[in-house]
Design an enzyme around this catalytic site. Sequence first.
Site, mmCIF file in Angstrom:
data_model
loop_
_atom_site.group_PDB
_atom_site.id
_atom_site.type_symbol
_atom_site.label_atom_id
_atom_site.label_comp_id
_atom_site.label_asym_id
_atom_site.label_seq_id
_atom_site.Cartn_x
_atom_site.Cartn_y
_atom_site.Cartn_z
ATOM 1 N N TYR A 362 0.826 -1.219 0.000
ATOM 2 C CA TYR A 362 0.000 0.000 0.000
ATOM 3 C C TYR A 362 0.858 1.267 0.000
ATOM 4 O O TYR A 362 2.072 1.207 0.082
ATOM 5 C CB TYR A 362 -1.078 -0.036 1.077
ATOM 6 C CG TYR A 362 -0.694 0.037 2.546
ATOM 7 C CD1 TYR A 362 0.517 0.519 2.997
ATOM 8 C CD2 TYR A 362 -1.625 -0.356 3.506
ATOM 9 C CE1 TYR A 362 0.809 0.606 4.343
ATOM 10 C CE2 TYR A 362 -1.353 -0.275 4.869
ATOM 11 C CZ TYR A 362 -0.131 0.214 5.264
ATOM 12 O OH TYR A 362 0.151 0.302 6.591
ATOM 13 N N GLU A 363 0.166 2.377 -0.206
ATOM 14 C CA GLU A 363 0.822 3.690 -0.401
ATOM 15 C C GLU A 363 1.801 3.667 -1.571
ATOM 16 O O GLU A 363 2.827 4.349 -1.567
ATOM 17 C CB GLU A 363 1.488 4.176 0.889
ATOM 18 C CG GLU A 363 0.465 4.287 2.004
ATOM 19 C CD GLU A 363 0.488 5.557 2.788
ATOM 20 O OE1 GLU A 363 1.155 6.516 2.377
ATOM 21 O OE2 GLU A 363 -0.195 5.594 3.818
#
Length: 379
Positions: A362-363
């Site tokens: 994620y990110e």
Amino acid sequence: MNLLLTEEQLALRDLAHDFAAHEIRPYAPDWDEKESFPRSELAQKAVEVGLWNIAVPEAHGGTDIDAVSTCLINEELAWGCAGIATSIGGNSLGSYPLLIAGTDEQKERFLRPQVEAGAMAAFALTEPNAGSDVASLATTAHREGDEYVLQGRKCFITNGDLADVYVVFAATDRSQGAKGLSTFVVERGTAGLSTGKKEKKMGIRASNTTEVILEEVRVPAANRLGAEGDGFKLAMKTLDISRPSVAAMAVGVARAAYETALHYAKERVQFGKPIASFQAIQTILADMAMAIETARLLTLKAAMLKDQGLPYTLESAMCKAYATDVAMKVTTDAVQVLGGYGYSREYPVEKWMRDAKILQIYEGTNQIQRLVIANQILR
Ligand code: CAA
Ligand code: FAD
């Protein structure tokens, strides 16, 4: 490391450690098992110590915490539980676009309730067909008088079921790609806004991850953040700020696993000796210690650059990719050091290994971080 940090930064780190040690770590296995975020158990306590949303500045009820302290706090919270750190961090992630592009009125309205009443935020960028490729997102927003009408579907949204405000990225002009995206704050309870599937996840199971569905959602034009067409850059600037926090969380997870492996290696006796006396185990522990230290240094460098107002997109991507790869390796090695016990839920290292995996995804996946790094160094 302490030599580089101010008394105030160290005090914030200690505060976060104390909170993680008493309010998070003891309950983390249970929350992981239940797969739900313990808002009623945690929010008020975190609000009281000022850790619920550390991004909110003093002018809007919070504290002016610098990027270095933000990383130190995130390391400690994730040392307690990465699922909890992700959820609390989701509030900050949903607040950065407001801090970057919001008017004073927007900041006051949407940020103050988070630090005063435990309200929550979500950052809604990803869609089923637009994950890494943000510019291709299909959610639309078209203007009708003083309103925008939003239509689309977001997925994998942290705090999806819990957020009081959603920062939603949508195309106001799909023909313009990255230059046609805009950003809107959508409040919980707005007609047409709902949540869909709740993800059943490998790790960070104490965090809530859901679809967010927008069906003819009308928001006042006053809820737009920044100008029409600025949404893509606003998302990128937000992720520049938040990626060092993910790196710091990775350091926290890795440190938790390392500490446990170190302790276990000194206690566990095989062939008549503690396994820590075997060089094969010693080199694993030495590599862990070295990797954690370098990951933290790179993370704090990115944060220091931000605090000094210098460019830090490169270091932000570097520390995110590096530290999260370190967390994956260190947690996997910790399971190895504990042998069969490491694989058992009797010990927490298997959880940390499961939790570490998401940090590489994620990110922005670590492949995407390497793209950002390459773009920066090849300029
Ligand atoms: N700051 C400011 N502007 C930036 C920027 C930055 N960091 N990065 C790019 N831009 C600008 C570029 O300069 C360019 O502007 P011009 O056209 O004016 O020159 C424009 O934005 C487009 O840039 P690119 O051509 O580089 O864009 P791209 O389409 O190739 O995509 C990408 C770049 C790096 C792949 C980007 O899409 C990306 O970061 N993808 C990953 C998505 C992501 O991280 N999602 C995370 C979701 S949130 C989350 O996951 C939260 C959680 O788990 C809790
Ligand atoms: P894809 O983009 O489909 O990628 C699949 C694979 O292809 C990956 O290995 C990727 O690295 C690789 N790949 C893709 N493009 C390239 C390329 N150009 N070069 C090389 N490799 C490439 N999003 C939000 O907006 N808000 C949130 O709060 C949020 N929270 C999340 C919480 C969880 C638990 C999870 C699982 C996800 C969350 N996300 C959130 C979404 C997350 O940011 C995306 O999953 C991530 O950006 C990757 O997108 P994707 O899953 O669509 O994978």
